[in-house]
Design a protein around this motif. Structure first.
Motif, PDB file in Angstrom:
ATOM      1  N   CYS A  22       0.364  -0.933   0.117  1.00  0.00           N
ATOM      2  CA  CYS A  22       0.070  -0.446   0.290  1.00  0.00           C
ATOM      3  C   CYS A  22       1.001   1.262   0.113  1.00  0.00           C
ATOM      4  O   CYS A  22       1.880   1.327   0.865  1.00  0.00           O
ATOM      5  CB  CYS A  22      -0.871   0.375   1.562  1.00  0.00           C
ATOM      6  SG  CYS A  22      -1.919   1.448   1.646  1.00  0.00           S
ATOM      7  N   ALA A  23       0.713   1.793  -0.992  1.00  0.00           N
ATOM      8  CA  ALA A  23       1.101   3.181  -1.194  1.00  0.00           C
ATOM      9  C   ALA A  23       0.814   4.856  -0.675  1.00  0.00           C
ATOM     10  O   ALA A  23      -0.590   4.707  -1.535  1.00  0.00           O
ATOM     11  CB  ALA A  23       2.361   3.251  -2.688  1.00  0.00           C
ATOM     12  N   ALA A  24       0.465   5.254   0.053  1.00  0.00           N
ATOM     13  CA  ALA A  24       0.717   6.678   0.014  1.00  0.00           C
ATOM     14  C   ALA A  24       0.709   7.577  -0.382  1.00  0.00           C
ATOM     15  O   ALA A  24       2.002   7.496  -0.355  1.00  0.00           O
ATOM     16  CB  ALA A  24       0.464   6.558   1.364  1.00  0.00           C
ATOM     17  N   VAL A  92     -11.728  -9.202   1.795  1.00  0.00           N
ATOM     18  CA  VAL A  92     -10.962  -7.734   1.428  1.00  0.00           C
ATOM     19  C   VAL A  92     -10.386  -7.164   1.815  1.00  0.00           C
ATOM     20  O   VAL A  92     -10.816  -6.833   3.365  1.00  0.00           O
ATOM     21  CB  VAL A  92     -12.281  -7.203   0.755  1.00  0.00           C
ATOM     22  CG1 VAL A  92     -11.521  -5.905   0.399  1.00  0.00           C
ATOM     23  CG2 VAL A  92     -13.072  -7.256  -0.264  1.00  0.00           C
ATOM     24  N   TYR A  93      -9.482  -7.013   1.251  1.00  0.00           N
ATOM     25  CA  TYR A  93      -7.892  -6.041   2.699  1.00  0.00           C
ATOM     26  C   TYR A  93      -7.955  -4.595   2.345  1.00  0.00           C
ATOM     27  O   TYR A  93      -7.526  -3.987   1.038  1.00  0.00           O
ATOM     28  CB  TYR A  93      -6.186  -6.749   2.818  1.00  0.00           C
ATOM     29  CG  TYR A  93      -6.915  -8.497   3.108  1.00  0.00           C
ATOM     30  CD1 TYR A  93      -7.336  -8.669   3.032  1.00  0.00           C
ATOM     31  CD2 TYR A  93      -5.906  -8.139   4.315  1.00  0.00           C
ATOM     32  CE1 TYR A  93      -7.285 -10.618   3.304  1.00  0.00           C
ATOM     33  CE2 TYR A  93      -5.443  -9.871   5.083  1.00  0.00           C
ATOM     34  CZ  TYR A  93      -6.729 -10.770   4.489  1.00  0.00           C
ATOM     35  OH  TYR A  93      -6.968 -11.896   5.404  1.00  0.00           O
ATOM     36  N   TYR A  94      -8.077  -4.349   3.471  1.00  0.00           N
ATOM     37  CA  TYR A  94      -7.905  -1.986   3.416  1.00  0.00           C
ATOM     38  C   TYR A  94      -6.175  -1.876   3.606  1.00  0.00           C
ATOM     39  O   TYR A  94      -6.601  -2.074   5.133  1.00  0.00           O
ATOM     40  CB  TYR A  94      -8.836  -1.809   4.296  1.00  0.00           C
ATOM     41  CG  TYR A  94     -10.795  -1.924   3.699  1.00  0.00           C
ATOM     42  CD1 TYR A  94     -10.815  -3.218   3.696  1.00  0.00           C
ATOM     43  CD2 TYR A  94     -10.800  -1.206   1.892  1.00  0.00           C
ATOM     44  CE1 TYR A  94     -12.106  -3.224   3.365  1.00  0.00           C
ATOM     45  CE2 TYR A  94     -12.116  -2.315   1.500  1.00  0.00           C
ATOM     46  CZ  TYR A  94     -12.500  -2.574   1.940  1.00  0.00           C
ATOM     47  OH  TYR A  94     -14.157  -3.180   1.121  1.00  0.00           O
ATOM     48  N   CYS A  95      -6.461  -0.863   3.695  1.00  0.00           N
ATOM     49  CA  CYS A  95      -5.043  -0.242   4.185  1.00  0.00           C
ATOM     50  C   CYS A  95      -5.816   1.155   4.990  1.00  0.00           C
ATOM     51  O   CYS A  95      -6.436   1.843   4.342  1.00  0.00           O
ATOM     52  CB  CYS A  95      -3.563   0.485   2.909  1.00  0.00           C
ATOM     53  SG  CYS A  95      -2.899   0.669   3.214  1.00  0.00           S
ATOM     54  N   ASN A  96      -4.832   1.473   5.827  1.00  0.00           N
ATOM     55  CA  ASN A  96      -5.593   2.780   6.646  1.00  0.00           C
ATOM     56  C   ASN A  96      -4.404   3.323   7.489  1.00  0.00           C
ATOM     57  O   ASN A  96      -3.122   3.179   7.160  1.00  0.00           O
ATOM     58  CB  ASN A  96      -6.307   1.897   7.499  1.00  0.00           C
ATOM     59  CG  ASN A  96      -6.401   3.364   8.822  1.00  0.00           C
ATOM     60  OD1 ASN A  96      -5.858   3.206   9.853  1.00  0.00           O
ATOM     61  ND2 ASN A  96      -7.744   4.121   8.054  1.00  0.00           N
TER      62      ASN A  96
END
Length: 122
Positions: A22-24, A92-96
């Motif tokens: 996950c890239a912000a 479903v995998y979520y980035c936070n």
């Protein structure tokens, strides 16, 4: 604007491995904590793992010893290495990433990725 872009999900057999990223990007001053959550059909979203800027981690009991979270602060990127996957990891995998957008703004803004599907077949 800030975006969190996830990648790495897919279909894998039980016992297999996947690595999520996950890239912000965007207007970011600092990100103290980055985390991964997941939501299975009919269930509430739950914390999987999170990591602070200095590398402190915590994990859900269900993934301890199998998943490893890490981050690259220079790239504002968080990873989730998932080993010994089980069918119950399907979700479903979520980035936070709660983050500060500017040094002059003390507020924390909460951002989520769009989600990536992980399916583990038995």
């Amino acid at each position: 604007q800030v975006q969190l872009v996830e990648s790495g999900g897919g279909l894998v057999q039980a016992g297999g491995s996947l690595r999520l990223s996950c890239a912000a990007s965007g207007s970011i001053f600092s990100i103290n904590v980055m985390g991964w959550y997941r939501q299975a059909p009919g269930k509430q979203r739950e914390l999987v793992a999170r990591i602070t800027i200095d590398g402190s981690t915590n994990y859900a009991d269900s993934v301890k010893g199998r998943f490893t979270i890490s981050r690259d602060n220079a790239k504002n990127t968080v990873y989730l290495q998932m080993n010994s996957l089980k069918p119950e990891d399907t979700a479903v995998y979520y980035c936070n990433a709660p983050l500060r957008r500017h040094y002059s703004d003390p507020r924390t803004y909460d951002y989520w990725g769009q989600g990536t599907q992980v399916t583990v077949s038995s």
